[in-house]
Design an enzyme around this catalytic site. Structure first.
Site, PDB file in Angstrom:
ATOM      1  N   ASP A  24       0.852  -1.184   0.000  1.00  0.00           N
ATOM      2  CA  ASP A  24       0.000   0.000   0.000  1.00  0.00           C
ATOM      3  C   ASP A  24       0.892   1.241   0.000  1.00  0.00           C
ATOM      4  O   ASP A  24       1.984   1.226   0.560  1.00  0.00           O
ATOM      5  CB  ASP A  24      -0.888  -0.034   1.253  1.00  0.00           C
ATOM      6  CG  ASP A  24      -1.574   1.293   1.493  1.00  0.00           C
ATOM      7  OD1 ASP A  24      -2.355   1.723   0.626  1.00  0.00           O
ATOM      8  OD2 ASP A  24      -1.292   1.913   2.539  1.00  0.00           O
ATOM      9  N   ASP A  26       0.008   5.103   0.493  1.00  0.00           N
ATOM     10  CA  ASP A  26      -0.100   6.201   1.454  1.00  0.00           C
ATOM     11  C   ASP A  26      -0.247   5.672   2.877  1.00  0.00           C
ATOM     12  O   ASP A  26      -1.206   4.970   3.198  1.00  0.00           O
ATOM     13  CB  ASP A  26      -1.293   7.095   1.095  1.00  0.00           C
ATOM     14  CG  ASP A  26      -1.119   7.721  -0.281  1.00  0.00           C
ATOM     15  OD1 ASP A  26       0.005   8.162  -0.596  1.00  0.00           O
ATOM     16  OD2 ASP A  26      -2.088   7.750  -1.044  1.00  0.00           O
TER      17      ASP A  26
END
Ligand code: ZN
Length: 214
Positions: A24, A26
């Site tokens: 992932d 952010d």
């Protein structure tokens, strides 16, 4: 004398079983305050680059996975996002020699009731499955690393093992079997040993793939 290979045999033999780490963006790869929706310089989470360098050295494909509904909401244009993505990829190379295998993006907006409106926005697994097809990734040998239970659910739905990097960004903790990580930690330093301890079966085929890929 052996029979000639059938087309399905050939298809099977060319489906390499390379493992990947889906990451992932952010809050997991990047510091929460350093989104690619903001201008550079980007700040990586402490220990992230060291970990990704170690995993890449073992032959694991590194694939960034991200929801970017700002694209469909008009907060950022495709062109702007592409420039920021390129800046991130350039920074990974320059800072640590890390070349991503892919960077996959869901540009869609969830429905007003919060329900998924596409098959790729996490917690749906579409981005992982699409990337796996494109790069012949063995999902069962792969990991999803994220900082929210939506990331974990996407990884589980894709058939990966999952690792919650709990940096405090998950606040709702809606739990279910699909939202239960296989492993969890609070710092990138712990990610490398957790993933590499998951077995030599994970690494051996990757090294041959990496060699074959040059
Ligand atoms: Zn989508």
């Amino acid at each position: 004398m052996t029979a000639p290979l059938s087309p399905s045999d050939i298809a099977r033999s060319t489906v390499a079983s390379r493992a990947a780490v889906f990451i992932d963006k952010d809050g997991t790869l990047l510091d929460e305050g350093s989104r690619t929706t903001q201008p550079a310089p980007l700040r990586f989470q402490p220990g992230a680059l060291e970990c990704l360098t170690a995993l890449a050295a073992k032959g694991l494909a590194l694939i960034v996975v991200t929801n970017q509904s700002g694209l469909s909401m008009g907060h950022v244009t495709r062109r702007e996002f592409s420039q920021r993505q390129a800046a991130l990829e350039r920074q990974l190379v320059e800072a640590a020699g890390i070349a991503l295998t892919d960077f996959v993006v869901c540009p869609h907006t969830p429905a007003p009731d919060g329900q998924p409106a596409c098959l790729c926005r996490t917690p749906a697994p579409g981005l992982l499955i699409r990337a796996a097809r494109a790069h012949r990734i063995d999902l069962a040998a792969s990991w999803m690393v994220g900082d929210t239970l939506d990331d974990i659910e996407a990884g589980r739905r894709a058939g990966c093992r999952t690792l919650l990097l709990n940096t405090g960004r998950e606040t709702q903790w809606r739990r279910s079997p699909l939202r239960t990580p296989h492993a969890r930690c609070t710092h990138w330093d712990a990610v490398t040993p957790l993933i590499l301890a998951s077995g030599n079966d994970l690494c051996a085929p990757d090294e041959s793939n990496a060699a074959a890929a040059g």
